[in-house]
Motif scaffolding. Sequence first.
Motif, mmCIF file in Angstrom:
data_model
loop_
_atom_site.group_PDB
_atom_site.id
_atom_site.type_symbol
_atom_site.label_atom_id
_atom_site.label_comp_id
_atom_site.label_asym_id
_atom_site.label_seq_id
_atom_site.Cartn_x
_atom_site.Cartn_y
_atom_site.Cartn_z
ATOM 1 N N MET A 9 0.857 -1.197 0.000
ATOM 2 C CA MET A 9 0.000 0.000 0.000
ATOM 3 C C MET A 9 0.888 1.241 0.000
ATOM 4 O O MET A 9 2.091 1.157 0.220
ATOM 5 C CB MET A 9 -0.928 0.005 1.218
ATOM 6 C CG MET A 9 -2.007 -1.073 1.171
ATOM 7 S SD MET A 9 -3.140 -1.053 2.611
ATOM 8 C CE MET A 9 -4.107 0.423 2.327
ATOM 9 N N TRP A 41 -8.198 5.848 4.661
ATOM 10 C CA TRP A 41 -7.088 4.976 4.252
ATOM 11 C C TRP A 41 -6.579 4.179 5.460
ATOM 12 O O TRP A 41 -6.341 2.977 5.370
ATOM 13 C CB TRP A 41 -5.969 5.823 3.639
ATOM 14 C CG TRP A 41 -4.854 4.995 3.058
ATOM 15 C CD1 TRP A 41 -4.759 4.515 1.790
ATOM 16 C CD2 TRP A 41 -3.671 4.539 3.742
ATOM 17 N NE1 TRP A 41 -3.602 3.792 1.625
ATOM 18 C CE2 TRP A 41 -2.907 3.780 2.804
ATOM 19 C CE3 TRP A 41 -3.182 4.689 5.040
ATOM 20 C CZ2 TRP A 41 -1.685 3.184 3.125
ATOM 21 C CZ3 TRP A 41 -1.955 4.086 5.357
ATOM 22 C CH2 TRP A 41 -1.227 3.340 4.401
ATOM 23 N N TYR A 45 -6.278 0.251 5.932
ATOM 24 C CA TYR A 45 -4.969 -0.306 6.273
ATOM 25 C C TYR A 45 -5.093 -1.234 7.483
ATOM 26 O O TYR A 45 -4.597 -2.366 7.480
ATOM 27 C CB TYR A 45 -4.027 0.874 6.566
ATOM 28 C CG TYR A 45 -2.661 0.501 7.085
ATOM 29 C CD1 TYR A 45 -1.688 -0.034 6.234
ATOM 30 C CD2 TYR A 45 -2.327 0.717 8.417
ATOM 31 C CE1 TYR A 45 -0.430 -0.353 6.706
ATOM 32 C CE2 TYR A 45 -1.064 0.397 8.903
ATOM 33 C CZ TYR A 45 -0.120 -0.146 8.051
ATOM 34 O OH TYR A 45 1.120 -0.471 8.515
ATOM 35 N N SER A 69 -1.891 1.681 -5.375
ATOM 36 C CA SER A 69 -0.738 0.809 -5.609
ATOM 37 C C SER A 69 -1.077 -0.402 -6.473
ATOM 38 O O SER A 69 -0.176 -1.067 -6.980
ATOM 39 C CB SER A 69 -0.147 0.363 -4.271
ATOM 40 O OG SER A 69 -1.157 -0.234 -3.494
ATOM 41 N N LEU A 265 -6.363 0.482 -3.909
ATOM 42 C CA LEU A 265 -5.422 1.000 -2.922
ATOM 43 C C LEU A 265 -4.450 -0.071 -2.430
ATOM 44 O O LEU A 265 -3.650 0.196 -1.533
ATOM 45 C CB LEU A 265 -6.203 1.578 -1.730
ATOM 46 C CG LEU A 265 -7.007 2.852 -2.048
ATOM 47 C CD1 LEU A 265 -8.024 3.146 -0.947
ATOM 48 C CD2 LEU A 265 -6.083 4.049 -2.246
ATOM 49 N N THR A 266 -4.566 -1.259 -3.005
ATOM 50 C CA THR A 266 -3.722 -2.367 -2.539
ATOM 51 C C THR A 266 -3.152 -3.138 -3.717
ATOM 52 O O THR A 266 -3.752 -3.177 -4.789
ATOM 53 C CB THR A 266 -4.547 -3.373 -1.713
ATOM 54 O OG1 THR A 266 -5.573 -3.905 -2.563
ATOM 55 C CG2 THR A 266 -5.182 -2.728 -0.510
#
Length: 703
Positions: A9, A41, A45, A69, A265-266
């Motif tokens: 991330m 975020w 996470y 990412s 996002l991952t």
Amino acid sequence: MVSQIRFLMCAPDHYDVDYVINPWMEGNIHKSSRDRAVEQWNKLYNVIKDHAIVDLVTPQKGWPDMVFSANAGLVLGENVVLSRFLHKERQGEEPYFQQWFENNSFKVYTLPKDLPFEGAGDALLDREGRWLWAGYGFRSELDSHPYLAKWLDIEVISLRLMDERFYHLDTCFCPLANGYLLYYPGAFDSYSNRVIEMRVAPEKRIAIAEADAVNFACNAVNIESIVIMNKASDSLKSRLAEVGFQVIETPLTEFLKAGGAAKCLTLRVTEPVREEVHATTQVESRIIRLEGHLLDAGLINRALDLIVDMGGSFQVLKFNLGEQRQSTSAAEVRVSAPSHEVMEEIISQLIDLGAVDLPQDERDAKLEPVLQAGVAPDDFYVSTIYPTEVRVNGQWLKVENQRMDGAIAISSTANRLVARCKILRDLEIGEQVVVDVQGIRTIRKTESREQRNAQEFSFMSSGVSSERRVELVVEQVAWELRKIRDAGGKVVVTAGPVVIHTGGGEHLSRLIREGYVQGLLGGNAIAVHDIEQNMMGTSLGVDMKRGVAVRGGHRHHLKVINAIRRFGSITKAVDAGVITSGVMYECVKNDVPFVLAGSIRDDGPLPDTQMNLILAQQEYAQIIQGAEMILMLSSMLHSIGVGNMTPAGVKMVCVDINPAVVTKLSDRGSIESVGVVTDVGLFLSLLIQQLDKLTSPYVANVG
Ligand code: ARG
């Protein structure tokens, strides 16, 4: 429990909406809140950290989308294919991601310059590791797929994205554990939908509705039985629960403003390799040559556009520009397609534009024998109006009797070979027919290219309107239908192909299935289009999911006719499992008799179509006998035929978009007939809704 699964991330330190490179970003420049983004975020996470290991790559100032990412690259085992971003706004992220991969001992592959591919945003591994689903159409180029197959040594299945809102594969497609698939079918073209359906069994497919799709429900992170996403409807949650998945919702609204959510996002960086799988791809390429007034006559644009429109991709290898007004240009173009089937469709269109093979690639046309009189081999080349030549034994033969929608048959006389266009029903056993799209060229006069635009087929370009009285009539008709059905009466429907074109097919199918219809009358066309929709997803070449014309799609209906001709009847094709839904299917399955009356304009026809009109009229009359109501749905020809043989006293409801037709039919001077000027698809949908209202149980409203 934290498993050994790792994700990469990138914290949103520099996140913002700074530019517009997808529709979600429009109107959102600098509209996202940094604080809320950080909070959302962090939540994501932490959720992921509860279930897996999270690595971090350092965010970089000036690269706001680096938070996403998933677009760093595509990882499989030790190997990673680095992204090549389409937009310069993101290209600066590449070296940072590359550095991270290298620091973490991945072997990094980089694609040739100008060949965009946006990593795990557009390439998703089947969670069992059996193959790789790769998207193209917006950010990634089809031509990147063979590289993925080669470098990662895995089978690549190419899927074409059609809806700009779902510009990355991971926005509308999410392979889950145990072979399940969460996806939004509306984001793909009908060919890709078929590919998906062939790979994933119906019980494993979780197709979501648009409302969930726009909440990025497919943009989910799946860790074993857990599915992490921005938001899901209750029905989706229970759907997933039924098959053993638990949804964890974590709001990511600030990132939605940039067109991304949980999955974006991952990046999953532990992707196990299955030893037994190896590189394969269906992607095919072929080089064609075009010559003529490529620029002045717009020929090159047309050629390149049609390649892309039909789901292919291209690279212009050479372009020799003619300098004088009268001089012609020549181009060599490498065409790629996701499969041989799509390649054939593209090439057959390019042949019409005059495309030829490079001299060194010229080969003989492929021939296959006619095995059943009147039936061409499946893959036959559908002839056009353009003068055509085919290559047999190294010789180019001019095709005689040129016409469109025929097959090219090769026969040999005493001392020469003859190529002729023949309509399907005239094909004789043993004749050789040209199949595929090899060794075929059309001879086009340079001047005629300018006129081509005007000549291009424009089936179905008529508009749609509706009318105020519709709802009242619908209520009345629904009421009558219910009454007649419940009393064991008889309703006959005459229907034209417009029923299918306007999306009314599923509604009419339901009427039949639910016992509201006791006889169906029509012509060849309704049955062909209905079956075409079932078998190909198009109706007269129009993609029924998306409502847009498919280039060259008008060939589909001939292929359908040919297929049914092979079985000998619609009923046999249904029994063989070739037709699995639709109006004709329901007639067969529910023993509702139908008569298809032929006409001078029919293609084929289908084996069921009665071409002896005297007999057809008799059969029509038989079906109409005893009918209490006749629903005439957008078929002037058959409705007038029916009207002429229907005695007074039978209720006739005539629905047509053309007021003249309605007036003509409903003006019988009898009170029983009613005319509705409206779109027939709309009418049927309202009718079904009204019938549902009538049939749903009465619920007392206790205050
Ligand atoms: N703004 C980013 C872009 O348009 C969003 C990327 C979303 N990432 C993804 N894997 N779908 O490139």
